[in-house]
Design a protein around this motif. Structure first.
Motif, PDB file in Angstrom:
ATOM      1  N   HIS A 157      37.105  28.339  46.204  1.00 16.34           N
ATOM      2  CA  HIS A 157      37.945  29.250  45.424  1.00 16.34           C
ATOM      3  C   HIS A 157      37.183  29.894  44.250  1.00 16.34           C
ATOM      4  O   HIS A 157      37.368  31.078  43.958  1.00 16.34           O
ATOM      5  CB  HIS A 157      39.145  28.438  44.917  1.00 16.34           C
ATOM      6  CG  HIS A 157      40.116  29.187  44.089  1.00 16.34           C
ATOM      7  ND1 HIS A 157      41.207  29.824  44.621  1.00 16.34           N
ATOM      8  CD2 HIS A 157      40.176  29.402  42.752  1.00 16.34           C
ATOM      9  CE1 HIS A 157      41.890  30.398  43.644  1.00 16.34           C
ATOM     10  NE2 HIS A 157      41.290  30.162  42.494  1.00 16.34           N
ATOM     11  N   HIS A 161      36.356  33.872  43.206  1.00 19.21           N
ATOM     12  CA  HIS A 161      36.530  34.640  41.963  1.00 19.21           C
ATOM     13  C   HIS A 161      35.251  35.421  41.630  1.00 19.21           C
ATOM     14  O   HIS A 161      35.323  36.562  41.175  1.00 19.21           O
ATOM     15  CB  HIS A 161      36.892  33.713  40.793  1.00 19.21           C
ATOM     16  CG  HIS A 161      38.350  33.349  40.726  1.00 19.21           C
ATOM     17  ND1 HIS A 161      39.350  34.284  40.599  1.00 19.21           N
ATOM     18  CD2 HIS A 161      38.975  32.140  40.750  1.00 19.21           C
ATOM     19  CE1 HIS A 161      40.531  33.666  40.541  1.00 19.21           C
ATOM     20  NE2 HIS A 161      40.336  32.360  40.643  1.00 19.21           N
ATOM     21  N   SER A 195      40.073  29.845  34.324  1.00 19.52           N
ATOM     22  CA  SER A 195      41.365  29.833  35.017  1.00 19.52           C
ATOM     23  C   SER A 195      42.200  28.677  34.494  1.00 19.52           C
ATOM     24  O   SER A 195      41.869  28.037  33.502  1.00 19.52           O
ATOM     25  CB  SER A 195      41.148  29.715  36.520  1.00 19.52           C
ATOM     26  OG  SER A 195      40.656  28.442  36.826  1.00 19.52           O
ATOM     27  N   ASP A 365      44.860  34.526  41.191  1.00 18.23           N
ATOM     28  CA  ASP A 365      44.562  34.158  42.569  1.00 18.23           C
ATOM     29  C   ASP A 365      45.123  35.153  43.580  1.00 18.23           C
ATOM     30  O   ASP A 365      46.232  35.646  43.440  1.00 18.23           O
ATOM     31  CB  ASP A 365      45.119  32.761  42.842  1.00 18.23           C
ATOM     32  CG  ASP A 365      44.417  31.724  41.984  1.00 18.23           C
ATOM     33  OD1 ASP A 365      43.353  32.048  41.423  1.00 18.23           O
ATOM     34  OD2 ASP A 365      44.927  30.603  41.882  1.00 18.23           O
TER      35      ASP A 365
HETATM   36 ZN    ZN Z   1      41.846  30.871  40.521  1.00 16.08          ZN
END
Ligand code: ZN
Ligand code: KG4
Length: 399
Positions: A157, A161, A195, A365
């Motif tokens: 993940h 980003h 985040s 996200d």
């Molecule tokens: Zn994220």
């Protein structure tokens, strides 16, 4: 040319997209977002003041099939069966989705109603994130891959980003687009990933290679925003709420008679710490009467404190590693003031690095970041075995 479905369920956004891409990452690379569907659960989690993992998991299970359908429809890939339908290939799904009965119930009619889309691979977030939430996405991806006989790609993940921030996004605010490319930038790059779960400085000298050079020792930046918002009786997610108040305070020239110490600013490393800052806010609030004015003052000073620390430490990393680019990603990178501070810091130093930030709509996200990162790995033949694919809550970027 490759068409790839991206699936993201690591936290409280359920997202599915279809991206078409061609060429290696470089000047010839092109991509199009053909279909994109996202559902945020933020409002649902607001009543708990944060993300509640099992609720997130249930919601993902409920929403994945409708979102896939929506993304495929947008892409013109939702088509009925050509010949007679047989349920036979669906039999193994029962054991695959043993622990996702709700998903199984939604998937069987979906597979019977629609034929395999013209897609080459399925990319899914494997971590980091909330494990119960990650598992739903993974099992969904495995089911699609099995029935449609497609290869799977496991995506980190956080790499998602970074990769997303390296792209041009001329389509925003529209959700679909054609012929997008990479932004022009040079390695090495420093990525500031901020985040709800992470605050990291990552060094990258080429695509796909990362070194973690700094991280938070306690709360993540987004977590600090969310916790301080709770102290101020603001709803979850706290980032946008605090940002709204802080902006109002600056506009109205409202400033408190207090300051918060910038944590770890003088320490000779690239690490962060935000839990002391949260405690400082709590102590201040305990000693005063809560008023709307005080909320504005705290929001402003808190946001400026976080922005200062992020900007100065990032700048130090850029200088130490001679980085040519600064990539910012993760939900907190939607914050306008933090973006401005980073830009200002770079400018003050004669623009030593090019700043790359995602459009605010793609800072939080989404599935596009997963599809694009999945494409990069698929191009290198870096596929995942369905049986070996696991949700890894604390998946690292530098392994
Ligand atoms: Zn994220
Ligand atoms: O990347 P993300 O969508 O999910 C995670 O992977 O964690 O980030 C969510 C975090 C939340 O903590 C939220 O409060 C924060 O990003 N956030 C913001 C803003 N928008 C979202 N923080 C500060 N300012 C914002 N405008």
């Amino acid at each position: 040319m490759m068409k790839i479905i991206g699936i993201e369920t690591s936290c409280d956004e359920t997202a599915v997209c279809l991206v078409e891409a061609q060429g290696e990452f470089g000047p010839d690379f092109r991509y199009s977002v053909r279909g994109n569907a996202l559902l945020s659960q933020a409002a649902l989690h607001a009543q708990y003041g944060g993300v509640f993992p099992n609720l997130a998991k249930r919601e993902h299970a409920k929403n994945l099939v409708p979102l896939l359908q929506k993304a495929l429809e947008e892409a013109g890939e939702l088509k009925g069966p050509e010949g007679p339908v047989s349920g036979a290939p669906l039999v193994p799904l029962k054991s695959l989705l043993e622990r996702e009965p709700e998903l199984l119930k939604a998937l069987i009619p979906f597979f019977l109603k629609f034929r395999k889309p013209a897609v080459d691979a399925i990319a899914v977030t494997a971590g980091p994130g909330l494990e119960p939430a990650l598992w739903v996405g993974i099992n969904f991806a495995r089911a699609l891959a099995q029935v449609w006989r497609l290869p799977l790609v496991a995506v980190n993940h956080m790499e998602g980003h970074i990769i997303l921030s390296l792209m041009e996004h001329t389509h925003i605010p529209k959700s679909v687009s054609t012929s997008e490319r990479l932004s022009s930038f040079e390695f090495p790059l420093i990525a500031l990933l901020i985040s709800g779960g992470h605050t990291e400085l990552v060094l990258s000298k080429k695509f796909g290679e990362y070194e973690l050079v700094g991280a938070t020792r306690d709360d993540a930046a987004g977590e600090a925003f969310d916790k301080v918002a709770r102290l101020l009786d603001l709803p979850y997610p706290g980032g946008p709420e605090i940002s709204r108040l802080a902006t109002e305070a600056r506009e109205r020239n409202i400033k408190g008679d207090f300051t918060f110490t910038r944590p770890m600013l003088r320490d000779d490393n690239f690490d962060f710490s935000f839990s002391g800052l949260k405690t400082a806010v709590r102590k201040l609030l305990e000693s005063r009467e809560m008023t709307d004015e005080l909320k504005l003052q705290v929001a402003r000073e808190f946001e400026e404190c976080v922005a200062d620390v992020l900007a100065q430490k990032t700048l130090r990393a850029i200088e130490s590693f001679d980085a040519n680019s600064l990539v910012v990603g993760g939900g907190v990178s939607a914050n306008t003031f933090i973006r401005q501070q980073l830009a200002k810091c770079l400018e003050d130093e004669g623009n030593i690095a090019k700043l790359l930030v995602p459009p605010a709509a793609l800072a939080t996200d989404n599935a596009i970041m997963i599809a694009l990162t999945g494409y990069f790995h698929a191009q290198r033949g870096d596929f995942a075995e369905s049986d070996a694919l696991r949700a890894v809550g604390n998946l690292k970027i530098d392994m």
